[in-house]
Design an enzyme around this catalytic site. Structure first.
Site: not given
Ligand code: GLA
Length: 384
Positions: A36, A127, A130, A175
């Site tokens: 999302t 998780l 990076s 993240d």
């Molecule tokens: C990876 C991407 C995030 C997000 C998730 C899925 O972790 O780095 O930005 O899009 O996938 O929710």
């Protein structure tokens, strides 16, 4: 030796003196709100107690010298005055140089730095190892370069820019933002359009369990980019800036104008946004059952509409859901195509659920799965 001490030892071995500061940037687990973020929507991740430690010290020249404790002390060194390009000989180089490059792109002055890096987020698990490295490095560069006005959100944006432009993954902001801005004891509700973040305190009696399926996240990058493009195409077809701007009724009304696969991808995102908002409330209220139901729906939507789970991951989720019952729930977490599953449950159930998983689940290699009882941790910061 713990991870922080490994970073310090690598620093001392390489540079012959003690570091002047240590930075920790956490990895994360996403409770709900998957794929999302790049649709300007909502996510509910939490920072975990594992992440990246950076032992640092300023240099007198304008050299950037990084040593990786997790890669046998391999060194990447480059001049900050020259054009910044990745070093193809070093697999992790783009993650380092990309941060310096993002600083440059923003016109931010940089000073030379020595840095030793050690991480304890399992790589390829979904998780955010990076993102934690990127955010930690951005904080480190700000520290030695006197860029004191950069905010936690700036560090997240710098790290995301490095991933997008330098590492080559079209990731969203989740993240990096949770690694930079999380607060201890809470999950973080993020509005990925405004970048407003709201800590949602974790109820006392709740446990968050991460189980690594052991399924490698192969081809995840290209599939990720493809999903992203499909979502953006639907938004374009519906004449809105992003899928955030439509609800399920609007999407269904336009169904005949959209190819079936694209429709299903968009349906995942639109319903996931609604689930994430509802889940934040359920989390706040300590309503384990409702949160568990929403997580279950999220998993089905990822499996059937977004097509990012694998049979082994589905089986692990089902195993957890059966064992937890109405006391909580489980779903795949992160970008997909393998990696980890997240489950929530009352604390009292944690030991027996972990035992149950250990007895009944084997990774594709026939091993016991890695399990982490996650502690909601605070965002990247200097430790000393
Ligand atoms: C990876 C991407 C995030 C997000 C998730 C899925 O972790 O780095 O930005 O899009 O996938 O929710």
């Amino acid at each position: 030796m713990n991870t922080k001490d490994r970073a310090i030892a690598a620093f001392e071995a390489q540079f012959g003196r003690a570091p002047s500061a240590i930075i920790f940037a956490p990895g994360r687990v996403n409770l709900i709100g998957e794929h999302t973020d790049y649709n300007d929507g909502f996510v509910l991740p939490m920072a975990i107690q594992y992440g990246t430690y950076l032992a640092i010290a300023p240099r007198d020249d304008s050299q950037f010298c990084a040593v990786a404790a997790d890669f046998d002390g391999q060194v990447d060194s480059f001049a900050l005055d020259d054009a910044i390009v990745p070093n193809p000989q070093i697999s992790w180089s783009a993650h380092i140089r990309g941060i310096a490059h993002s600083y440059r792109q923003r016109g931010l002055a940089l000073s030379g730095i020595n840095v030793a890096i050690a991480g304890d987020v399992p790589a390829g698990a979904g998780l955010s190892s990076s993102a934690s490295l990127g955010v930690g490095l951005s904080v480190a560069l700000a520290h030695v370069s006197g860029q004191n006005t950069l905010t936690a959100t700036d560090h997240a944006l710098i790290a995301q820019q490095s991933e997008n432009a330098f590492v080559g993954t079209a990731c969203g902001i989740m993240d990096q933002l949770v690694s930079a801005r999380a607060e201890a004891g809470a999950a973080l509700m993020i509005d990925c359009r405004s970048l407003e973040t709201t800590p949602v305190t974790m109820p006392n009696d709740l446990s968050v369990l991460i189980v690594h399926s052991g399924v490698e996240r192969e081809l995840a990058d290209s599939a990720y980019n493809e999903r992203r493009e499909q979502c953006e195409n639907v938004a374009k077809a519906m004449n809105v800036p992003a899928l955030r701007d439509i609800n399920i009724e609007q999407l269904e009304a336009a169904q005949n104008k959209i190819p079936d696969i694209a429709f299903r991808r968009a349906r995942h995102v639109v319903t996931e946004n609604a689930r994430t908002l509802a889940a934040a409330q359920a989390f706040k209220d300590g309503n384990h059952q409702q949160l568990g139901e929403l997580m279950g729906q999220s998993h089905l939507s990822m499996r059937d509409d977004f097509a990012i789970t694998t049979p082994k991951v589905d089986a692990l989720v089902a195993l957890l859901q059966q064992a937890i019952g109405k006391h909580g729930g489980a779903r795949m977490t992160g970008g997909g195509f393998g990696g980890c599953v997240v489950a929530i449950m009352p604390q009292s159930l944690l030991p027996s659920i972990m035992q149950h998983v250990e007895t009944h689940y084997q990774t594709p290699k026939g091993a016991k799965p890695l399990m982490i009882a996650a502690t909601p941790s605070s965002g990247a910061d200097l430790l000393s």
